[in-house]
Design a protein around this motif. Structure first.
Motif, short mmCIF file in Angstrom:
data_model
loop_
_atom_site.label_atom_id
_atom_site.label_comp_id
_atom_site.label_asym_id
_atom_site.label_seq_id
_atom_site.Cartn_x
_atom_site.Cartn_y
_atom_site.Cartn_z
N TYR A 136 51.40 10.92 -45.47
CA TYR A 136 52.02 10.84 -44.09
C TYR A 136 52.89 12.15 -43.76
CZ TYR A 136 50.62 6.13 -44.38
OH TYR A 136 49.92 4.96 -44.84
N ALA A 137 52.75 12.65 -42.52
CA ALA A 137 53.62 13.72 -41.93
C ALA A 137 54.70 13.05 -41.20
CB ALA A 137 52.78 14.49 -41.12
N GLY A 138 54.64 11.82 -40.89
CA GLY A 138 55.56 11.05 -40.21
C GLY A 138 55.26 9.72 -40.00
N MET A 139 56.42 8.89 -39.51
CA MET A 139 56.24 7.61 -39.30
C MET A 139 57.19 7.05 -38.21
SD MET A 139 56.74 5.74 -43.36
CE MET A 139 55.87 6.49 -44.62
N ALA A 140 56.81 5.94 -37.55
CA ALA A 140 57.60 5.66 -36.35
C ALA A 140 57.56 3.90 -36.55
CB ALA A 140 56.67 5.95 -35.00
N ARG A 165 56.22 15.01 -47.42
CA ARG A 165 55.48 15.20 -46.29
C ARG A 165 54.61 16.49 -46.10
NH1 ARG A 165 58.48 18.26 -42.89
NH2 ARG A 165 60.77 18.01 -43.31
N GLN A 166 54.97 17.27 -47.10
CA GLN A 166 54.40 18.84 -46.95
C GLN A 166 52.77 19.02 -46.70
OE1 GLN A 166 55.78 21.20 -50.05
NE2 GLN A 166 55.06 19.69 -51.49
N HIS A 167 52.16 17.82 -47.32
CA HIS A 167 50.78 17.85 -47.33
C HIS A 167 50.18 16.23 -46.44
CE1 HIS A 167 50.87 21.06 -50.00
NE2 HIS A 167 51.17 20.32 -51.07
N GLY A 168 50.97 15.96 -45.70
CA GLY A 168 50.65 14.72 -44.98
C GLY A 168 49.75 15.08 -43.96
N ARG A 169 48.67 14.13 -43.57
CA ARG A 169 47.84 14.55 -42.67
C ARG A 169 47.72 13.14 -41.88
NH1 ARG A 169 42.96 14.24 -45.39
NH2 ARG A 169 41.80 14.83 -43.58
N TYR A 170 48.64 12.23 -41.94
CA TYR A 170 48.46 11.06 -41.24
C TYR A 170 50.01 10.55 -40.67
CZ TYR A 170 44.06 10.71 -43.57
OH TYR A 170 42.60 11.10 -43.63
N LEU A 171 49.68 9.72 -39.83
CA LEU A 171 50.92 9.16 -39.11
C LEU A 171 50.85 7.60 -39.09
CD1 LEU A 171 51.06 11.03 -35.72
CD2 LEU A 171 52.32 11.73 -37.88
N LEU A 172 52.06 6.99 -39.67
CA LEU A 172 52.20 5.69 -39.95
C LEU A 172 53.25 4.79 -38.94
CD1 LEU A 172 51.37 3.04 -41.64
CD2 LEU A 172 53.57 3.57 -43.08
N LEU A 173 52.61 3.88 -38.08
CA LEU A 173 53.43 3.44 -37.29
C LEU A 173 53.36 1.47 -37.55
CD1 LEU A 173 51.30 5.30 -35.61
CD2 LEU A 173 52.82 4.85 -33.50
N PHE A 174 54.65 0.95 -37.26
CA PHE A 174 54.68 -0.23 -37.85
C PHE A 174 55.77 -0.90 -37.21
CE2 PHE A 174 58.31 0.31 -40.67
CZ PHE A 174 58.27 1.80 -40.95
N LEU A 222 56.33 15.38 -33.56
CA LEU A 222 57.38 15.17 -32.61
C LEU A 222 56.77 13.87 -32.08
CD1 LEU A 222 57.82 18.78 -31.06
CD2 LEU A 222 59.33 17.29 -32.63
N VAL A 223 57.52 13.16 -31.12
CA VAL A 223 56.98 12.07 -30.45
C VAL A 223 55.62 12.12 -29.93
CG1 VAL A 223 57.50 10.34 -28.21
CG2 VAL A 223 59.34 10.99 -29.86
N MET A 224 55.54 13.37 -29.47
CA MET A 224 54.07 13.52 -28.58
C MET A 224 53.10 13.43 -29.46
SD MET A 224 54.64 17.71 -27.79
CE MET A 224 52.71 17.97 -27.52
N ASP A 225 53.15 13.66 -30.68
CA ASP A 225 52.17 13.83 -31.65
C ASP A 225 51.67 12.38 -31.97
OD1 ASP A 225 52.24 16.61 -32.25
OD2 ASP A 225 54.16 16.42 -33.18
N PHE A 226 52.46 11.47 -31.83
CA PHE A 226 52.20 10.11 -32.11
C PHE A 226 51.45 9.52 -30.80
CE2 PHE A 226 54.69 8.82 -35.98
CZ PHE A 226 55.12 9.84 -36.26
N PRO A 271 48.13 15.55 -35.62
CA PRO A 271 47.40 16.61 -35.20
C PRO A 271 47.34 17.89 -36.01
CG PRO A 271 48.73 15.66 -33.48
CD PRO A 271 49.07 14.91 -34.99
N HIS A 272 46.25 18.37 -36.21
CA HIS A 272 46.18 19.53 -37.24
C HIS A 272 47.13 20.76 -37.21
CE1 HIS A 272 43.96 22.17 -40.07
NE2 HIS A 272 44.21 23.19 -39.27
N GLY A 273 47.61 20.89 -38.19
CA GLY A 273 48.97 22.14 -38.41
C GLY A 273 50.27 21.64 -38.12
N ILE A 274 50.35 20.14 -37.96
CA ILE A 274 51.60 19.81 -37.53
C ILE A 274 52.26 19.22 -39.01
CG2 ILE A 274 53.09 18.00 -36.30
CD1 ILE A 274 52.15 20.04 -34.44
N SER A 275 53.37 19.73 -39.14
CA SER A 275 54.11 19.24 -40.66
C SER A 275 55.36 18.54 -40.16
CB SER A 275 54.33 20.30 -41.37
OG SER A 275 55.34 21.36 -40.96
#
Ligand code: AFP
Length: 330
Positions: A81-85, A100-109, A141-145, A134-138
């Protein structure tokens, strides 16, 4: 009984995203850890409420925070994961760089849905949803979720009830796994779950009836009129006040779940949250042959405007949701 474990299921599943194998395995482990905390709550003195309120303005239970932290720690280590919410955190969680440097997903829970029930020994659960980062985002931000529910790559819940279950979809139907306490494995017990197309059971918080809009008033009144009324059949009602338990019941025996926007929640946009309650549950319901709407549109088509955005939720048996839709159009 020929047991298929979650691990074997994931090995043989044709995964569109190979990383799903590791992500679902980590989620399952985190849910097992939360189950232990919930089961021991009264023994550990963690059934109380905190002074703090979460971003929802709701009093936090100790187990809300414990479950949230467990889910963060046990899912970040896989590097997926690159990020979680979470329902319990105002802003997205910035995963430590090394994970998170290679994370390609977002986890929401929602780490502990129905937590107001937890000290009553009633069923509670964890709801989860996985999106692509989103591609290239490490450092998302909120908008990426803020992606529609149709973009999910995995959605599901754990139910901490009379047994601990994991129910999930990766877009190939809905499958339920029961935790074997002896082996520690989640075992496939409910393959390809399907919601009955018709039903005579509705779930709604009747205490809010005076605040409902007219279409909801009319629909529920017609259900209550039963076989003598326009719907020509008697209805039953359930309300557990734990969405995970309600949705699980609907997956097992059909029915509808309703949390309308009403006169008291209109300003906030409703009660239930779109990103980590309505969207994952809506995908599960649709994958099981049901429907999920906000009263105007398919929940999975909603373009989110905010991470903690709330939404009206009507979901369950296809024919009943289609019937309900006619009340909104009248
Ligand atoms: P809690 O997690 O605060 O207990 O809320 C549970 C929930 O979000 C959802 O799981 C229930 O369906 C709904 O709220 C219950 O709402 P009411 O408390 O108005 O019945």
């Amino acid at each position: 009984m020929n047991k298929t474990t979650l691990a074997e299921f994931l090995t043989h599943a044709e995964l569109a995203e190979p990383a799903l194998r590791g992500m679902i395995t980590d989620i399952a482990q985190a849910c097992k850890a939360i189950a232990v905390q919930v089961n021991k709550g009264s023994l550990l003195g963690t059934m109380g409420s905190l002074e703090a309120q979460n971003v929802q303005g709701e009093t936090q239970k100790q187990l809300d925070v414990i479950s949230n932290d467990l889910f963060l720690q046990m899912n970040q280590q896989g590097g997926h994961y690159a990020g979680m919410a979470s329902e319990e955190m105002d802003e997205p969680y910035l995963i430590p760089e090394r994970y998170r440097q290679h994370g390609r997903y977002l986890l929401l829970f929602d780490p502990l849905d129905g937590s107001s029930n937890v000290n009553l020994n009633l069923s509670v659960g964890t709801i989860f949803s996985i999106l692509r980062c989103p591609h290239g985002i490490s450092e998302p931000l909120v908008m990426d979720f803020l992606q529609p529910g149709s973009a999910q790559v995995c959605a599901g819940y754990a139910l901490y009830g009379s047994s601990t279950m994991l129910v999930l979809t990766i877009g190939q139907g809905v499958h339920g796994f029961t935790l074997d306490q002896d082996s520690g494995d989640f075992v496939l017990t409910h393959a390809t779950m399907q919601i009955a197309a018709s039903s005579n059971e509705f779930a709604i918080n009747m205490a809010r009836q005076r605040w409902w809009d007219a279409p909801v008033q009319r629909y529920i009144a017609d259900c209550q009129a039963g076989s003598e009324g326009p719907l020509g059949k008697d209805y039953n009602m359930r309300w557990v006040a734990s969405m995970v338990a309600e949705v699980h019941r609907i997956l097992i025996r059909g029915g509808v779940f309703m949390y309308p926007v009403d006169a008291r929640t209109r300003e906030a946009g409703g009660r239930l949250r779109l990103m980590y309650e309505a969207n994952p549950m809506a995908w599960l319901v649709e994958q099981a042959g049901g429907l999920a709407s906000d009263g105007q549109q398919r929940i999975l088509d909603i373009t989110p405007q905010g991470l903690h955005q709330r939404v009206a939720v009507y979901l369950g048996s296809r024919e009943e949701i289609q019937r309900m839709a006619t009340y909104f159009k009248a």
